[in-house]
Design an enzyme around this catalytic site. Structure first.
Site, PDB file in Angstrom:
ATOM      1  N   GLN A 266       0.843  -1.199   0.000  1.00 52.01           N
ATOM      2  CA  GLN A 266       0.000   0.000   0.000  1.00 52.01           C
ATOM      3  C   GLN A 266       0.880   1.251   0.000  1.00 52.01           C
ATOM      4  O   GLN A 266       1.815   1.357   0.802  1.00 52.01           O
ATOM      5  CB  GLN A 266      -0.895  -0.023   1.239  1.00 52.01           C
ATOM      6  CG  GLN A 266      -1.974   1.049   1.215  1.00 52.01           C
ATOM      7  CD  GLN A 266      -2.832   1.019   2.456  1.00 52.01           C
ATOM      8  OE1 GLN A 266      -2.327   0.986   3.578  1.00 52.01           O
ATOM      9  NE2 GLN A 266      -4.140   1.036   2.280  1.00 52.01           N
TER      10      GLN A 266
ATOM     11  N   TYR B 271      -6.347   9.770   5.866  1.00 51.64           N
ATOM     12  CA  TYR B 271      -4.988  10.153   5.490  1.00 51.64           C
ATOM     13  C   TYR B 271      -5.049  11.129   4.313  1.00 51.64           C
ATOM     14  O   TYR B 271      -6.129  11.536   3.889  1.00 51.64           O
ATOM     15  CB  TYR B 271      -4.137   8.901   5.242  1.00 51.64           C
ATOM     16  CG  TYR B 271      -3.975   8.100   6.523  1.00 51.64           C
ATOM     17  CD1 TYR B 271      -3.343   8.675   7.632  1.00 51.64           C
ATOM     18  CD2 TYR B 271      -4.519   6.826   6.663  1.00 51.64           C
ATOM     19  CE1 TYR B 271      -3.236   7.983   8.833  1.00 51.64           C
ATOM     20  CE2 TYR B 271      -4.402   6.128   7.869  1.00 51.64           C
ATOM     21  CZ  TYR B 271      -3.767   6.710   8.949  1.00 51.64           C
ATOM     22  OH  TYR B 271      -3.668   6.029  10.130  1.00 51.64           O
TER      23      TYR B 271
ATOM     24  N   GLY C  18      -7.942  -8.527   8.337  1.00 51.36           N
ATOM     25  CA  GLY C  18      -6.903  -7.856   9.098  1.00 51.36           C
ATOM     26  C   GLY C  18      -6.575  -8.615  10.371  1.00 51.36           C
ATOM     27  O   GLY C  18      -5.783  -9.560  10.386  1.00 51.36           O
ATOM     28  N   ARG C  19      -7.245  -8.221  11.452  1.00 51.24           N
ATOM     29  CA  ARG C  19      -6.856  -8.722  12.770  1.00 51.24           C
ATOM     30  C   ARG C  19      -6.936 -10.237  12.919  1.00 51.24           C
ATOM     31  O   ARG C  19      -6.110 -10.833  13.623  1.00 51.24           O
ATOM     32  CB  ARG C  19      -7.691  -8.011  13.844  1.00 51.24           C
ATOM     33  CG  ARG C  19      -7.314  -6.549  13.977  1.00 51.24           C
ATOM     34  CD  ARG C  19      -8.383  -5.753  14.678  1.00 51.24           C
ATOM     35  NE  ARG C  19      -9.581  -5.627  13.842  1.00 51.24           N
ATOM     36  CZ  ARG C  19     -10.649  -4.955  14.171  1.00 51.24           C
ATOM     37  NH1 ARG C  19     -10.718  -4.344  15.345  1.00 51.24           N
ATOM     38  NH2 ARG C  19     -11.685  -4.872  13.363  1.00 51.24           N
TER      39      ARG C  19
HETATM   40  C1  LIG Z   1      -2.451  -3.248  13.476  1.00 56.19           C
HETATM   41  C2  LIG Z   1      -3.263  -2.663  12.362  1.00 56.19           C
HETATM   42  C3  LIG Z   1      -2.641  -1.860  11.414  1.00 56.19           C
HETATM   43  C4  LIG Z   1      -3.375  -1.338  10.335  1.00 56.19           C
HETATM   44  N1  LIG Z   1      -2.720  -0.639   9.351  1.00 56.19           N
HETATM   45  C5  LIG Z   1      -3.383  -0.294   8.223  1.00 56.19           C
HETATM   46  C6  LIG Z   1      -2.688   0.217   7.098  1.00 56.19           C
HETATM   47  O1  LIG Z   1      -1.460   0.303   7.079  1.00 56.19           O
HETATM   48  N2  LIG Z   1      -3.420   0.588   6.016  1.00 56.19           N
HETATM   49  C7  LIG Z   1      -4.795   0.429   5.975  1.00 56.19           C
HETATM   50  O2  LIG Z   1      -5.415   0.780   4.971  1.00 56.19           O
HETATM   51  N3  LIG Z   1      -5.461  -0.093   7.016  1.00 56.19           N
HETATM   52  C8  LIG Z   1      -4.785  -0.485   8.112  1.00 56.19           C
HETATM   53  N4  LIG Z   1      -5.460  -1.111   9.133  1.00 56.19           N
HETATM   54  C9  LIG Z   1      -6.877  -1.457   8.928  1.00 56.19           C
HETATM   55  C10 LIG Z   1      -7.000  -2.876   8.362  1.00 56.19           C
HETATM   56  O3  LIG Z   1      -6.424  -2.962   7.063  1.00 56.19           O
HETATM   57  C11 LIG Z   1      -8.467  -3.315   8.298  1.00 56.19           C
HETATM   58  O4  LIG Z   1      -9.143  -2.473   7.383  1.00 56.19           O
HETATM   59  C12 LIG Z   1      -9.158  -3.248   9.648  1.00 56.19           C
HETATM   60  O5  LIG Z   1      -8.350  -3.844  10.649  1.00 56.19           O
HETATM   61  C13 LIG Z   1     -10.527  -3.917   9.619  1.00 56.19           C
HETATM   62  O6  LIG Z   1     -10.407  -5.269   9.245  1.00 56.19           O
HETATM   63  P1  LIG Z   1     -10.410  -6.454  10.362  1.00 56.19           P
HETATM   64  O7  LIG Z   1     -11.695  -6.323  11.131  1.00 56.19           O
HETATM   65  O8  LIG Z   1     -10.351  -7.725   9.532  1.00 56.19           O
HETATM   66  O9  LIG Z   1      -9.218  -6.275  11.218  1.00 56.19           O
HETATM   67  C14 LIG Z   1      -4.763  -1.595  10.235  1.00 56.19           C
HETATM   68  C15 LIG Z   1      -5.381  -2.370  11.219  1.00 56.19           C
HETATM   69  C16 LIG Z   1      -4.661  -2.912  12.251  1.00 56.19           C
HETATM   70  C17 LIG Z   1      -5.353  -3.797  13.263  1.00 56.19           C
END
Ligand SMILES: Cc1cc2nc3c(=O)[nH]c(=O)nc-3n(C[C@H](O)[C@H](O)[C@H](O)COP(=O)(O)O)c2cc1C
Length: 355
Positions: free
Chosen positions: A100, A183, A324-325
């Site tokens: 990204q 952002y 993500g998580r």
């Molecule tokens: C530790 C962490 C770091 C993240 N860093 C980014 C990132 O660099 N860019 C981004 O677009 N989203 C980032 N996110 C958001 C995730 O990409 C994702 O959209 C969000 O966690 C929701 O998905 P989930 O419920 O499967 O975790 C981050 C989330 C977490 C937990």
């Protein structure tokens, strides 16, 4: 045949082995933007865990666009080599390596979450050169950003293109423009953060100009044979903010510029938005954009169960599912999901005896 979570996905010259994609997640583990062994282990274990593609974390296109001093970067050629090692391993596992491209704008220069996540200035290891469309701080404890001028905006656009060239040199096969989560690019989209009266603010056309120009510049710098995704926040979750209808309209424009998937998240613009977080709560936006803009979409946000993820694809609500998580907790989620859905499981030979 109806597509499902483990159907291959073809994008330009690439075929993803399945539609499980690791969402970009900042690891706050780089040194001056340079990837470390953490990134090799972190990305590598999810690739060996069976996901179809990985989008490595937000990587700053300029040093003042980092969220924290330990963000990954792509503003210098020195960033290429360590990423190449990680991406080569990811690709060796049959997984598409992606990254990204990001600029944090007014949300730049904060500490890693485990150090408190608070804004820091130059004297505390951050920096003071914070930029945004308008001189509005993110929150009371954040610095007031400098309003970017024409030359500054041109520098940002060129930096996204240069970062895309470096990502390709590092072996990435997918790039994603970060236009979400409050952002810099999103700051231009949202009327809450963009109060400009020049050609970069005001009307929908003006507020979306940076997103369109960054996408066009990255598309030009990135091979035609490889996919380009754009992550947006479909809504600010605030009256008078960026909204889902504007997101549909923007997605149409992005598709014309060669965006292959709109990765649909939400929020991040202002700290006090009321976000109705629940399982799969953002999927409806991916579905709306896919239906109304006719663009392939990615769905993300509290998608944790194999059947839930499979249904998103089977029901035609999105073309890919980003996790993500749950992948932080379960690196082998995709292998377990394939088994539970009675699909061939992408198990590395080295691990076959464990299953
Ligand atoms: C530790 C962490 C770091 C993240 N860093 C980014 C990132 O660099 N860019 C981004 O677009 N989203 C980032 N996110 C958001 C995730 O990409 C994702 O959209 C969000 O966690 C929701 O998905 P989930 O419920 O499967 O975790 C981050 C989330 C977490 C937990």
């Amino acid at each position: 045949m109806t597509a499902h979570l483990f159907s291959p996905l073809t994008q330009r010259s690439l075929t993803f082995r399945n539609r499980v994609v690791m969402a970009p997640m900042c690891q706050y583990s780089a040194v001056d933007g340079v990837a470390t062994d953490w990134h090799l282990a972190h990305l590598g274990s999810r690739a060996a865990g069976g996901v179809g593609a990985i989008i490595a974390e937000a990587s700053a296109v300029l040093p003042n666009g980092r969220i924290s001093p330990a963000d990954l970067g792509l503003w210098d050629d020195k960033h290429i080599e360590p990423l190449r090692r990680a991406f080569a391993f990811v690709a060796s596992q049959g997984c598409v390596p992606g990254i990204q491209l990001a600029h944090a704008g007014r949300k730049a220069s904060t500490l890693a979450p485990w150090l408190g996540g608070t804004p820091v200035g130059g004297a505390q290891g951050g920096w003071d050169d914070i930029v945004a469309p308008s001189a509005l701080p993110f929150a009371a404890n954040h610095a007031t950003p400098h309003e970017l001028d024409e030359a500054g905006i041109a520098t940002v656009i060129e930096a996204f293109a240069a970062a895309a060239r470096r990502a390709h040199a590092a072996g990435a096969q997918l790039v994603e423009v970060h236009a979400a989560h409050g952002y810099l690019v999103h700051q231009f989209l949202s009327p809450l953060t963009n109060r400009r009266t020049d050609r970069w603010g005001g009307s929908f056309e003006n507020r979306t100009r940076l997103a369109r120009e960054v996408t066009a510049a990255v598309r030009k710098a990135w091979p035609d044979s490889l996919p380009l995704w754009v992550r947006i926040s479909a809504t600010d979750w605030v009256d008078g903010g960026w909204n889902e209808d504007e997101s549909v309209e923007l997605s149409r424009e992005l598709a014309k510029l060669g965006c292959d998937v709109v990765d649909v998240s939400t929020g991040g613009t202002v700290p006090d938005a009321k976000v109705p977080v629940a399982p799969g709560f953002q999927v409806r936006f991916a579905e709306k954009i896919r239906r109304e803009a006719g663009v392939p979409t990615g769905a993300v946000g509290l998608i944790t169960e194999p059947a839930q993820a499979d249904a998103v694809v089977r029901e035609g609500r999105a073309d890919a599912v980003l996790l993500g998580r749950v992948l932080l907790r379960e690196p082998q989620w995709a292998i377990h999901a394939a088994r539970s859905l009675d699909q061939p499981a992408p198990i590395p030979n080295q691990y076959l005896r464990g299953f």
